[in-house]
Write a protein that holds these residues in place. Sequence first.
Motif, mmCIF file in Angstrom:
data_model
loop_
_atom_site.group_PDB
_atom_site.id
_atom_site.type_symbol
_atom_site.label_atom_id
_atom_site.label_comp_id
_atom_site.label_asym_id
_atom_site.label_seq_id
_atom_site.Cartn_x
_atom_site.Cartn_y
_atom_site.Cartn_z
ATOM 1 N N THR A 27 8.527 7.186 13.382
ATOM 2 C CA THR A 27 7.576 6.386 12.922
ATOM 3 C C THR A 27 7.751 4.901 13.360
ATOM 4 O OG1 THR A 27 8.843 5.777 11.029
ATOM 5 C CG2 THR A 27 7.285 7.602 10.419
ATOM 6 N N CYS A 28 6.959 4.114 13.611
ATOM 7 C CA CYS A 28 7.026 2.633 13.997
ATOM 8 C C CYS A 28 5.859 1.995 13.788
ATOM 9 C CB CYS A 28 7.298 2.724 15.488
ATOM 10 S SG CYS A 28 5.854 3.241 16.534
ATOM 11 N N LYS A 29 5.961 0.637 13.936
ATOM 12 C CA LYS A 29 4.754 -0.311 13.791
ATOM 13 C C LYS A 29 4.491 -1.061 14.985
ATOM 14 C CE LYS A 29 5.656 -1.464 9.025
ATOM 15 N NZ LYS A 29 4.442 -0.776 8.348
ATOM 16 N N VAL A 30 3.118 -0.992 15.207
ATOM 17 C CA VAL A 30 2.604 -1.906 16.336
ATOM 18 C C VAL A 30 1.520 -2.970 15.987
ATOM 19 C CG1 VAL A 30 1.102 -1.598 18.439
ATOM 20 C CG2 VAL A 30 2.797 0.223 18.016
ATOM 21 N N ARG A 31 1.941 -4.156 16.546
ATOM 22 C CA ARG A 31 1.004 -5.273 16.040
ATOM 23 C C ARG A 31 0.181 -5.345 17.265
ATOM 24 N NH1 ARG A 31 4.137 -10.479 14.743
ATOM 25 N NH2 ARG A 31 2.026 -11.383 15.046
ATOM 26 N N ALA A 32 -1.205 -5.236 16.862
ATOM 27 C CA ALA A 32 -2.427 -5.407 17.929
ATOM 28 C C ALA A 32 -3.387 -6.498 17.408
ATOM 29 C CB ALA A 32 -3.310 -4.117 17.533
ATOM 30 N N ALA A 33 -3.568 -7.218 18.592
ATOM 31 C CA ALA A 33 -4.607 -8.429 18.268
ATOM 32 C C ALA A 33 -5.892 -7.892 18.204
ATOM 33 C CB ALA A 33 -4.450 -9.498 19.528
ATOM 34 N N THR A 34 -6.683 -8.756 17.382
ATOM 35 C CA THR A 34 -8.212 -8.290 16.831
ATOM 36 C C THR A 34 -8.898 -9.417 18.148
ATOM 37 O OG1 THR A 34 -8.213 -9.863 15.239
ATOM 38 C CG2 THR A 34 -7.529 -7.547 14.772
ATOM 39 N N ASN A 35 -10.240 -8.991 18.035
ATOM 40 C CA ASN A 35 -11.090 -9.932 18.788
ATOM 41 C C ASN A 35 -11.304 -11.520 18.158
ATOM 42 O OD1 ASN A 35 -12.059 -8.080 20.567
ATOM 43 N ND2 ASN A 35 -13.793 -7.517 19.404
ATOM 44 N N ASP A 36 -10.972 -11.665 16.893
ATOM 45 C CA ASP A 36 -10.948 -12.966 16.425
ATOM 46 C C ASP A 36 -9.628 -13.564 16.351
ATOM 47 O OD1 ASP A 36 -9.671 -11.644 14.370
ATOM 48 O OD2 ASP A 36 -11.142 -12.066 12.978
ATOM 49 N N GLY A 37 -8.683 -13.128 17.189
ATOM 50 C CA GLY A 37 -7.423 -13.604 17.368
ATOM 51 C C GLY A 37 -6.310 -13.347 15.988
ATOM 52 N N THR A 39 -4.089 -10.602 13.867
ATOM 53 C CA THR A 39 -3.269 -9.306 14.020
ATOM 54 C C THR A 39 -3.398 -8.130 13.145
ATOM 55 O OG1 THR A 39 -1.623 -10.849 15.069
ATOM 56 C CG2 THR A 39 -0.571 -8.677 14.400
ATOM 57 N N ILE A 40 -3.281 -7.079 13.548
ATOM 58 C CA ILE A 40 -3.576 -5.706 12.668
ATOM 59 C C ILE A 40 -2.316 -4.953 12.933
ATOM 60 C CG2 ILE A 40 -4.925 -4.626 14.245
ATOM 61 C CD1 ILE A 40 -6.272 -3.554 11.768
ATOM 62 N N PHE A 41 -1.727 -4.501 12.024
ATOM 63 C CA PHE A 41 -0.571 -3.547 12.082
ATOM 64 C C PHE A 41 -0.972 -2.376 12.042
ATOM 65 C CE2 PHE A 41 1.712 -7.506 10.599
ATOM 66 C CZ PHE A 41 2.851 -7.401 11.379
ATOM 67 N N VAL A 42 -0.473 -1.677 13.007
ATOM 68 C CA VAL A 42 -0.638 0.119 13.082
ATOM 69 C C VAL A 42 0.513 0.697 12.743
ATOM 70 C CG1 VAL A 42 -1.745 1.660 14.636
ATOM 71 C CG2 VAL A 42 -2.638 -0.581 14.949
ATOM 72 N N ASN A 43 0.394 1.471 11.787
ATOM 73 C CA ASN A 43 1.424 2.339 11.262
ATOM 74 C C ASN A 43 1.537 3.761 12.006
ATOM 75 O OD1 ASN A 43 2.422 0.316 9.250
ATOM 76 N ND2 ASN A 43 0.492 1.254 8.097
ATOM 77 N N VAL A 44 2.388 3.785 13.024
ATOM 78 C CA VAL A 44 2.181 4.913 13.719
ATOM 79 C C VAL A 44 3.306 6.308 13.270
ATOM 80 C CG1 VAL A 44 2.597 5.864 16.226
ATOM 81 C CG2 VAL A 44 1.706 3.462 15.628
ATOM 82 N N ILE A 45 2.866 7.419 13.439
ATOM 83 C CA ILE A 45 3.701 8.551 13.149
ATOM 84 C C ILE A 45 3.451 9.319 14.441
ATOM 85 C CG2 ILE A 45 2.060 9.796 11.878
ATOM 86 C CD1 ILE A 45 4.669 10.712 10.135
ATOM 87 N N ALA A 46 4.708 9.938 15.058
ATOM 88 C CA ALA A 46 4.423 10.632 16.132
ATOM 89 C C ALA A 46 5.048 12.169 15.900
ATOM 90 C CB ALA A 46 4.880 10.221 17.291
ATOM 91 N N PHE A 47 4.592 13.443 16.045
ATOM 92 C CA PHE A 47 5.115 14.897 16.003
ATOM 93 C C PHE A 47 5.490 15.299 17.259
ATOM 94 C CE2 PHE A 47 2.724 13.991 12.149
ATOM 95 C CZ PHE A 47 3.556 14.073 11.170
ATOM 96 N N ASP A 48 4.780 14.795 18.144
ATOM 97 C CA ASP A 48 4.931 15.242 19.771
ATOM 98 C C ASP A 48 6.281 14.905 20.596
ATOM 99 O OD1 ASP A 48 3.372 16.383 22.236
ATOM 100 O OD2 ASP A 48 4.702 14.846 22.767
ATOM 101 N N ASP A 49 6.985 15.895 20.744
ATOM 102 C CA ASP A 49 8.365 15.428 21.313
ATOM 103 C C ASP A 49 8.410 14.347 22.378
ATOM 104 O OD1 ASP A 49 9.519 17.292 19.481
ATOM 105 O OD2 ASP A 49 9.368 18.912 21.003
#
Length: 105
Positions: A27-37, A39-49
């Motif tokens: 798991t991790c978090k990614v900060r992504a910028a939106t069009n209006d400046g 920030t949105i946080f994306v909570n990521v989960i990965a099962f692929d090795d």
Amino acid sequence: MIDGLVGGRLYGEAQIRTGQNGRRFVTCKVRAATNDGDTIFVNVIAFDDDVQTALLALSDADSVALSGTLTPKVWTDKNGLVKPALDMVAHKLLTAYDGRREADE
């Protein structure tokens, strides 16, 4: 279910976890910028090795692009403001390091 592509910067370090079934995931978090400046946080989960290995090799603030399944969410900050967020099950990952490795070959 929404298939999407998210680009941003890793927020903190990726963490290895183990599910109740004994299966490992990251798991991790990614900060992504939106069009209006904002920030949105994306909570990521990965099962692929391969995705897990790549996420664990990254450091805080490294740039990353992820593709996978998105689920929109909201959360409330400490001031009581409702903020958008996304949950993602990541299937593929691309980093700046990938481009360097290909250029070196």
